[in-house]
Design a protein around this motif. Structure first.
Motif, PDB file in Angstrom:
ATOM      1  N   LYS A 182       0.830  -1.204   0.000  1.00  0.00           N
ATOM      2  CA  LYS A 182       0.000   0.000   0.000  1.00  0.00           C
ATOM      3  C   LYS A 182       0.863   1.252   0.000  1.00  0.00           C
ATOM      4  N   ILE A 183       1.945   1.240   0.770  1.00  0.00           N
ATOM      5  CA  ILE A 183       2.844   2.394   0.791  1.00  0.00           C
ATOM      6  C   ILE A 183       3.457   2.612  -0.595  1.00  0.00           C
ATOM      7  N   ILE A 184       3.951   1.536  -1.201  1.00  0.00           N
ATOM      8  CA  ILE A 184       4.569   1.662  -2.521  1.00  0.00           C
ATOM      9  C   ILE A 184       3.554   2.178  -3.540  1.00  0.00           C
ATOM     10  N   GLU A 185       2.368   1.586  -3.549  1.00  0.00           N
ATOM     11  CA  GLU A 185       1.346   1.989  -4.512  1.00  0.00           C
ATOM     12  C   GLU A 185       0.925   3.438  -4.303  1.00  0.00           C
ATOM     13  N   SER A 186       0.897   3.879  -3.048  1.00  0.00           N
ATOM     14  CA  SER A 186       0.497   5.260  -2.786  1.00  0.00           C
ATOM     15  C   SER A 186       1.492   6.244  -3.404  1.00  0.00           C
ATOM     16  N   PHE A 187       2.778   5.935  -3.332  1.00  0.00           N
ATOM     17  CA  PHE A 187       3.774   6.830  -3.916  1.00  0.00           C
ATOM     18  C   PHE A 187       3.753   6.766  -5.436  1.00  0.00           C
ATOM     19  N   ILE A 188       3.482   5.602  -5.984  1.00  0.00           N
ATOM     20  CA  ILE A 188       3.373   5.467  -7.440  1.00  0.00           C
ATOM     21  C   ILE A 188       2.201   6.299  -7.953  1.00  0.00           C
ATOM     22  N   ILE A 189       1.061   6.247  -7.266  1.00  0.00           N
ATOM     23  CA  ILE A 189      -0.115   7.011  -7.670  1.00  0.00           C
ATOM     24  C   ILE A 189       0.130   8.508  -7.574  1.00  0.00           C
ATOM     25  N   SER A 190       0.685   8.948  -6.461  1.00  0.00           N
ATOM     26  CA  SER A 190       0.787  10.389  -6.194  1.00  0.00           C
ATOM     27  C   SER A 190       1.979  11.052  -6.885  1.00  0.00           C
ATOM     28  N   ASN A 191       2.840  10.264  -7.528  1.00  0.00           N
ATOM     29  CA  ASN A 191       4.011  10.830  -8.207  1.00  0.00           C
ATOM     30  C   ASN A 191       4.127  10.259  -9.623  1.00  0.00           C
ATOM     31  N   PRO A 192       3.202  10.635 -10.503  1.00  0.00           N
ATOM     32  CA  PRO A 192       3.154  10.030 -11.841  1.00  0.00           C
ATOM     33  C   PRO A 192       4.371  10.323 -12.712  1.00  0.00           C
ATOM     34  N   THR A 193       5.135  11.386 -12.416  1.00  0.00           N
ATOM     35  CA  THR A 193       6.283  11.715 -13.256  1.00  0.00           C
ATOM     36  C   THR A 193       7.565  11.007 -12.811  1.00  0.00           C
ATOM     37  N   VAL A 194       7.490  10.242 -11.725  1.00  0.00           N
ATOM     38  CA  VAL A 194       8.680   9.570 -11.186  1.00  0.00           C
ATOM     39  C   VAL A 194       8.722   8.112 -11.657  1.00  0.00           C
ATOM     40  N   PHE A 195       9.893   7.675 -12.067  1.00  0.00           N
ATOM     41  CA  PHE A 195      10.129   6.272 -12.426  1.00  0.00           C
ATOM     42  C   PHE A 195      10.292   5.462 -11.145  1.00  0.00           C
ATOM     43  N   PHE A 196       9.572   4.356 -11.046  1.00  0.00           N
ATOM     44  CA  PHE A 196       9.703   3.455  -9.898  1.00  0.00           C
ATOM     45  C   PHE A 196      10.015   2.051 -10.391  1.00  0.00           C
ATOM     46  N   SER A 197      10.899   1.373  -9.682  1.00  0.00           N
ATOM     47  CA  SER A 197      11.086  -0.061  -9.886  1.00  0.00           C
ATOM     48  C   SER A 197      11.002  -0.730  -8.510  1.00  0.00           C
ATOM     49  N   VAL A 198      10.359  -1.894  -8.477  1.00  0.00           N
ATOM     50  CA  VAL A 198      10.117  -2.589  -7.208  1.00  0.00           C
ATOM     51  C   VAL A 198      10.504  -4.056  -7.359  1.00  0.00           C
TER      52      VAL A 198
END
Length: 397
Positions: A182-198
């Motif tokens: 949930k924490i990871i998904e929350s940051f992915i949702i709220s920061n659409p311009t940031v690249f994330f890898s998990v």
């Protein structure tokens, strides 16, 4: 208090013990640790963040970013309690433009784990590496950097190794994993311009590429739909704004009683928060669409003036106070009332349920010259009281 021999029993606690006690307020579980690290990466203007997790964060957790980094001189103070670059004076708390301000997170994390940090500053030629075990600095070295090599890498091993009592309060593996997700998904949702890898354990790395169009709906759909078709999830969206407050909302018209599979997020100025009042408003407004004792997915994203909120409430910064609670409450309830019926009119014609966007201004609620004084100052103590109060100033039909 004085003992029979006349000597004081009161003693000041040693610093390492204070750090371990304070850590319990900030780092309750691996997910709260991850939240703090991700907030630091975003405050450092990172456009790329890589996350790696083993054993739900208890054995190993790392966050690597390409942010501004720290210079060698700032490395030790960064892991000292009440050290921060986020605020200078008390008044700054009421106009925050960052996620952090307490200066406790890194000190708390390093006091209850084996931590290694490499940092490469963007505006300096010398970064550093520091190793801390249970609050004790094991080594510290300067590192040279290049123009193309900047950012911070933090590796956390053996969380709670020196405070084993806290391990007793760690929940089941499934619960801990869901909390981290949930924490990871929350940051992915709220920061659409940031690249994330998990990367979880030995599984394949998941990539969430940046969306430079800043499309809130597109990035949110990646999380909510999870590979399903939009028609299978029945999502609806709308936008509302009033006097500097704006709301973007996505709601699922389908509901279920399984809390584990729900995605329910509330953001205020990009910060993930908890707020029972918003949840009760949604339940009240969606009672004719959601089954009894069930709820669906939702994502609320508020942007409000920084001086209109007080985040200095909870050590984990998950609760805030609004200066004018009636505005965000009304934006939500009136938005649902205006947009949900439109969806059903189209759906009755057997058309595919579209993801609808509405840019309607907040025309009906709060247009009275004066709100009752009890509405402006009352602290809501229960959901029933809340519902009765916002009925008094929000048109619900």
């Amino acid at each position: 208090m004085i003992n029979p021999e006349g000597k004081s029993k009161i003693k000041q606690l040693p610093e390492h013990l204070i750090d371990q006690i304070k850590a319990g307020e900030v780092v309750e579980r691996p997910s709260s640790l991850l939240k703090e690290l991700l907030e630091n990466s975003l405050d450092a203007n990172s456009s790329k963040i890589e996350i790696e997790i083993e054993d739900n964060g208890l054995t190993f957790l790392s966050v690597q970013d390409n942010g501004t980094g720290m210079c060698y001189e700032d490395l030790t103070p960064a892991f000292t309690r009440h050290s921060t670059s986020k605020i200078i004076r008390f008044e700054d708390i009421y106009n925050l433009n960052s996620f952090g301000f307490r200066g406790e997170a890194l000190a708390s994390i390093s006091s209850i784990s084996r931590l290694t940090c490499h940092t490469y500053p963007q505006d300096s030629v010398q970064g550093g590496k520091i190793i801390i075990h249970g609050g004790e600095i094991i080594s510290q070295l300067p590192l040279e950097v290049s123009k193309h090599n900047h950012g911070t890498k933090i590796y956390i091993r053996d969380l709670f190794y020196n405070t084993p009592a806290r391990l007793k309060f760690i929940k089941s593996k499934i619960s801990e994993k869901q909390s981290i997700k949930k924490i990871i998904e929350s940051f992915i949702i709220s920061n659409p311009t940031v690249f994330f890898s998990v990367k979880w354990d030995d599984k394949e790395k998941k990539i969430y590429g940046p969306d430079l169009s800043r499309d809130f709906i597109k990035r949110t759909n990646e999380i909510l739909l999870k590979g399903k078709k939009q028609s299978e999830h029945n999502l609806i969206s709308f936008e509302q704004s009033y006097q500097g407050y704006s709301l973007k909302c996505i709601l699922s018209l389908r509901s279920n009683t399984n809390n584990r599979n729900k995605s329910q997020y509330i953001f205020v100025n990009g910060r993930l928060i908890k707020n029972k009042q918003f949840h009760h408003i949604i339940l009240k407004s969606m009672h004719s669409h959601w089954e009894s004792n069930a709820s669906g997915d939702y994502v609320l994203t508020y942007n409000v003036p920084g001086q209109s909120i007080d985040p200095n409430v909870h050590p984990q910064k998950t609760e805030i106070k609004f200066l004018k609670t009636e505005i965000p409450f009304s934006l939500l309830s009136s938005g649902i009332k205006k947009n949900i019926p439109q969806y059903h009119q189209k759906n009755d014609k057997h058309s595919e349920p579209p993801l609808k966007e509405s840019n309607d201004l907040f025309n009906n609620a709060l247009h009275r010259e004066h709100l009752p004084s009890h509405v402006q100052t009352q602290k809501f103590s229960s959901s029933t009281f809340l519902e009765n109060q916002y009925k008094s100033y929000i048109p619900l039909t």
